[in-house]
Enzyme design. Structure first.
Site, PDB file in Angstrom:
ATOM      1  N   LYS A 169      74.507  37.157  43.865  1.00  0.00           N
ATOM      2  CA  LYS A 169      75.374  38.175  44.135  1.00  0.00           C
ATOM      3  C   LYS A 169      75.189  39.365  44.939  1.00  0.00           C
ATOM      4  O   LYS A 169      73.830  39.261  45.247  1.00  0.00           O
ATOM      5  CB  LYS A 169      76.039  38.859  42.528  1.00  0.00           C
ATOM      6  N   LYS A 208      57.047  48.755  36.003  1.00  0.00           N
ATOM      7  CA  LYS A 208      56.913  49.869  36.708  1.00  0.00           C
ATOM      8  C   LYS A 208      55.414  50.150  36.933  1.00  0.00           C
ATOM      9  O   LYS A 208      55.000  50.176  37.802  1.00  0.00           O
ATOM     10  CB  LYS A 208      57.542  50.940  36.285  1.00  0.00           C
ATOM     11  N   LYS A 246      71.480  45.534  45.934  1.00  0.00           N
ATOM     12  CA  LYS A 246      71.025  46.589  46.491  1.00  0.00           C
ATOM     13  C   LYS A 246      69.754  45.946  47.184  1.00  0.00           C
ATOM     14  O   LYS A 246      69.473  46.323  48.401  1.00  0.00           O
ATOM     15  CB  LYS A 246      70.420  47.824  45.626  1.00  0.00           C
TER      16      LYS A 246
END
Ligand code: TRP
Length: 329
Positions: free
Chosen positions: A194, A111, A197
């Site tokens: 896969k 982050k 999001k």
């Protein structure tokens, strides 16, 4: 019965991959365990949502999870921010969480790299809040994906540290919930990998029929098989994996046969797949919208959950305060 805790980040909408993955497991767990499922709305403040966005996304995930079958009669479903005891435990755990170890966690470093302009203390102590979420109910198990394993390891560390510091066996060290091989991996529509999001390859439970059709028709394919009974390349196999979860057996067999004999028309396959996905998703989509427009119901669910969660949490806080040495005169 084991106690299970899971936090749900109020970001993004559920897609078919979530539905056949985490959600299926949640539905199973709520029948077999003492489950606490909560929406991690305090955690979401690290990215500074506006008040409207915060409320909107909390409402959206709550409605989506309820529509999928999370049952407030079986599990304790609540908002993290409705249980202030969590924050007290977070503060107490922070006293024994070292800045160095927090700075070294991979999710924190990630982050910092991605958003160097917003390295706030909440971000640094994210794993401490997560540990508090879990051990406030003395959870034995936490269903976590790969990306959360380190956070869970820290929760164990903080639980152990507390026990050692006060020479008690109070907190259980939470273990990852293992689903074994039961997970179906739902692929995305972009050929490989896969459904996710952030990958932009997902079909969401709230997608309208026309969105579903558009997405499926754009799915990656190839120029078709040229040899009888040939092995399917990944993009084609992926379409069949999706067909497998939403379509009738006769439909699946029909297209398999067409593939084997090199007569398959991908356009037909996609049209059928889009139709069957829509049939599958439509009732869930309607339920999401019904729940979202029923504030009375949402309020009831949240109240009931908060009450049950606070009952469990306040017992822990009472014990912890005593162990630490807070005493009233
Ligand atoms: N960190 C989790 C995530 O990003 C969400 C979360 C917060 C959580 N508190 C938790 C998960 C406690 C499990 C248990 O998905």
């Amino acid at each position: 019965m084991e106690t299970v805790v899971s936090g749900i980040r109020p970001t993004g909408n559920l897609h078919l991959g979530n539905y056949f993955g985490a959600m299926k497991n949640f539905l199973k767990m709520q029948n077999e365990n003492n489950c606490f499922f909560f929406i991690a709305d305090y955690h979401s403040l690290t990215t500074h949502p506006t008040p409207a966005d915060l409320h909107g996304s909390v409402k959206q995930v709550l409605a989506e999870y309820l529509a999928c079958g999370l049952d407030p009669e079986k599990a304790t479903i609540y908002l993290q921010s409705d249980v202030p005891e969590v924050i007290e435990l977070y503060l107490l755990l922070n006293m024994n969480a070292y800045v160095g170890e927090l700075e070294r966690t991979t999710s924190f470093k990630d982050k910092v790299r991605k958003n160097p302009e917003n390295v706030n203390a909440g971000l640094l102590t994210y794993p401490v809040l997560m540990a508090a979420d879990i051990i406030i109910h003395n959870a034995a198990k936490v269903p976590v994906g790969k990306d959360q394993e380190q956070n869970l390891e820290m929760a164990r560390k903080f639980a152990r540290r507390f026990n050692n510091m006060y020479n008690v066996e109070y907190f259980t060290e939470p273990q990852p919930f293992n689903f074994g091989e039961s997970l179906i991996k739902i692929p995305g529509l972009d050929g490989t990998g896969k459904m996710g999001k952030s990958e932009g390859n997902g079909i969401f439970l709230i997608d309208e029929e026309k969105d579903i059709r558009k997405k499926v028709m754009r799915a990656v394919t190839d120029s078709g098989p040229t040899e009888m009974n040939s092995k399917m390349p990944e993009p084609i196999e992926n379409l069949f994996t999706l067909l497998n979860v939403v379509s009738e057996k006769s439909t699946i067999d029909f297209f398999k046969e067409k593939y084997a004999t090199c007569e398959i028309r991908y356009g037909d396959l996609k049209k059928q797949l889009a139709e069957d996905i829509n049939l599958f998703v439509a009732p869930i989509r309607e339920k999401i919208n019904d729940i979202k427009s029923n504030d009375d119901y949402l309020r009831k669910v949240a109240h009931m959950g908060a009450e049950k969660a606070r009952e469990s949490a306040s017992k822990t806080i009472k014990d912890v305060r005593k162990i630490i040495g807070f005493k009233s005169f």
